[in-house]
Design an enzyme around this catalytic site. Structure first.
Site, PDB file in Angstrom:
ATOM      1  N   GLY A   1     -40.857  -0.855  83.370  1.00 15.89           N
ATOM      2  CA  GLY A   1     -41.067  -2.520  84.000  1.00 15.89           C
ATOM      3  C   GLY A   1     -39.541  -2.932  83.168  1.00 15.89           C
TER       4      GLY A   1
ATOM      5  CG  HIS B   1     -37.767  11.619  85.965  1.00 12.88           C
ATOM      6  ND1 HIS B   1     -37.412  10.601  85.823  1.00 12.88           N
ATOM      7  CD2 HIS B   1     -36.931  11.909  85.524  1.00 12.88           C
ATOM      8  CE1 HIS B   1     -36.754   9.681  85.101  1.00 12.88           C
ATOM      9  NE2 HIS B   1     -36.020  11.562  85.244  1.00 12.88           N
TER      10      HIS B   1
ATOM     11  CG  MET C   1     -40.325   9.825  78.889  1.00 11.44           C
ATOM     12  SD  MET C   1     -40.030   7.945  78.828  1.00 11.44           S
ATOM     13  CE  MET C   1     -40.149   7.158  80.361  1.00 11.44           C
TER      14      MET C   1
ATOM     15  N   GLY D   1     -36.514   6.088  79.841  1.00  6.09           N
ATOM     16  CA  GLY D   1     -37.217   5.550  78.858  1.00  6.09           C
ATOM     17  C   GLY D   1     -38.199   4.626  78.463  1.00  6.09           C
ATOM     18  CG  PHE D   2     -38.920   1.376  77.050  1.00  6.78           C
ATOM     19  CD1 PHE D   2     -40.471   2.078  76.773  1.00  6.78           C
ATOM     20  CD2 PHE D   2     -38.044   2.356  76.932  1.00  6.78           C
ATOM     21  CE1 PHE D   2     -39.811   2.690  75.623  1.00  6.78           C
ATOM     22  CE2 PHE D   2     -38.181   3.089  75.399  1.00  6.78           C
ATOM     23  CZ  PHE D   2     -39.021   2.477  75.047  1.00  6.78           C
TER      24      PHE D   2
ATOM     25  CB  SER E   1     -43.638   6.178  87.851  1.00  7.55           C
ATOM     26  OG  SER E   1     -43.752   6.030  86.522  1.00  7.55           O
TER      27      SER E   1
ATOM     28  N   GLY F   1     -36.498   3.239  88.581  1.00  2.46           N
ATOM     29  CA  GLY F   1     -36.360   1.937  87.666  1.00  2.46           C
ATOM     30  C   GLY F   1     -36.197   0.645  88.342  1.00  2.46           C
ATOM     31  N   GLY F   2     -36.604  -0.663  88.446  1.00  3.69           N
ATOM     32  CA  GLY F   2     -36.578  -1.932  88.491  1.00  3.69           C
ATOM     33  C   GLY F   2     -36.710  -1.735  89.940  1.00  3.69           C
TER      34      GLY F   2
ATOM     35  N   GLY G   1     -43.243   2.230  89.833  1.00  2.70           N
ATOM     36  CA  GLY G   1     -44.009   1.926  88.279  1.00  2.70           C
ATOM     37  C   GLY G   1     -44.835   0.245  88.156  1.00  2.70           C
TER      38      GLY G   1
ATOM     39  CG  MET H   1     -32.543   7.905  85.950  1.00  2.00           C
ATOM     40  SD  MET H   1     -33.813   7.685  85.939  1.00  2.00           S
ATOM     41  CE  MET H   1     -34.520   5.996  85.159  1.00  2.00           C
TER      42      MET H   1
HETATM   43  C1  DX5 Z   1     -37.677   5.170  83.245  1.00  2.00           C
HETATM   44  C2  DX5 Z   1     -38.821   6.000  85.050  1.00  2.00           C
HETATM   45  C3  DX5 Z   1     -39.320   5.387  85.190  1.00  2.00           C
HETATM   46  C4  DX5 Z   1     -40.507   4.130  85.148  1.00  2.00           C
HETATM   47  C5  DX5 Z   1     -40.001   3.297  86.651  1.00  2.00           C
HETATM   48  O1  DX5 Z   1     -37.505   5.478  82.407  1.00  2.00           O
HETATM   49  O2  DX5 Z   1     -38.393   6.983  84.708  1.00  2.00           O
HETATM   50  O3  DX5 Z   1     -40.165   6.152  86.375  1.00  2.00           O
HETATM   51  O4  DX5 Z   1     -41.879   4.049  84.861  1.00  2.00           O
HETATM   52  O5  DX5 Z   1     -40.980   1.931  86.727  1.00  2.00           O
HETATM   53  P1  DX5 Z   1     -40.467   0.477  87.037  1.00  2.00           P
HETATM   54  O6  DX5 Z   1     -40.767   1.469  89.059  1.00  2.00           O
HETATM   55  O7  DX5 Z   1     -41.632  -0.318  86.470  1.00  2.00           O
HETATM   56  O8  DX5 Z   1     -39.047   0.055  86.327  1.00  2.00           O
HETATM   57 ZN    ZN Z   2     -38.784   8.113  86.496  1.00  2.00          ZN
END
Ligand code: DX5
Ligand code: ZN
Length: 226
Positions: A149, A68, A39, A146-147, A10, A181-182, A202, A141
């Site tokens: 990390g 996405h 977003m 939203g974020f 990402s 995510g994560g 990410g 998800m």
């Molecule tokens: C969250 C995003 C993810 C996120 C993944 O809303 O859709 O793609 O950036 O980041 P990590 O792998 O750091 O959770």
């Molecule tokens: Zn994503």
């Protein structure tokens, strides 16, 4: 037949001032897609990148662009993303009523892209059932969108397993399952062992000392469980 796990880094976690360098790095690492988190500040609190970035990215890489959409009005905007070069377009199930989700899938396919439906952590997997035969991918998800990390939400792997079962029931053998995510090398096996095919990363990629090596290590750890 054995299908290797694909990693979709990402770019939300990339260095935007050196984005081309970071794209080359993930190409070297064998990334399967470039994951682009769009977003709008409405569907999710954060505001990120949009159509012009997809357009520019499509000019500099042959990797498929996995867009996405975390936006409240995907029907209006998704044609723009396809026009800009999206290869895979993900719409959130929470943004549209049933028949409009069908319309979104049809629009994506008419534009020549692949269609994916995403579900947030509290959305039951059943919402994909009426659409699963028409989808190319389902995105589970494993954090609240939203974020980057954030910490992987325990139990997300049960939703991955449930989607895999729904795909079998519907006879959609080709459906890909993406998890976002994560996820990193330590926990990727939790989701790949129950059917995840595409892993969004990410922080686990871009915060690593060697992002290319991180991609290889995460993919290898996932493949071990398949
Ligand atoms: C969250 C995003 C993810 C996120 C993944 O809303 O859709 O793609 O950036 O980041 P990590 O792998 O750091 O959770
Ligand atoms: Zn994503």
């Amino acid at each position: 037949m054995f299908q290797p796990v694909k990693i979709a880094p990402s770019i939300l976690s990339a260095d935007f001032m050196n984005l081309e360098r970071d794209i080359r790095m993930i190409e070297r690492g064998g990334a399967g897609y470039v994951h682009i988190d769009v977003m709008d500040g409405h569907f999710v609190p954060n505001l990120t990148i949009g159509v012009p970035h997809v357009k520019q990215l499509s000019k500099i890489t042959d990797l498929p662009l996995d867009v996405h959409l975390m936006i409240a009005n995907p029907l209006e905007q998704l044609p723009w993303f396809i026009e800009a070069g999206a290869d895979m377009v993900t719409v959130h199930a929470e943004t549209l009523e049933g028949q409009w989700l069908d319309r979104a899938i049809a629009l994506i396919h008419d534009g020549g892209a692949q269609a994916c439906m995403a579900i947030k952590p509290n959305t039951p997997v059943d919402v994909v059932v009426p659409h699963i035969a028409d989808l190319d991918m389902v995105l589970v998800m494993s954090v609240e969108p939203g974020f980057s990390g954030q910490k992987y939400i325990e139990g997300s792997e049960r939703k991955v397993a449930a989607v895999a079962q729904l795909a079998r029931d519907a006879g959609n053998e080709k459906l890909l399952i993406e998890v976002d995510g994560g996820i990193g090398q330590a926990n990727v096996g939790r989701v790949t062992s129950v059917g995840a095919d595409v892993i969004v990363c990410g922080n686990a990629v871009f915060a690593a000392e060697d992002p290319a090596e991180a991609i290889r290590a995460i993919a290898a750890a996932g493949d071990e469980t398949r």
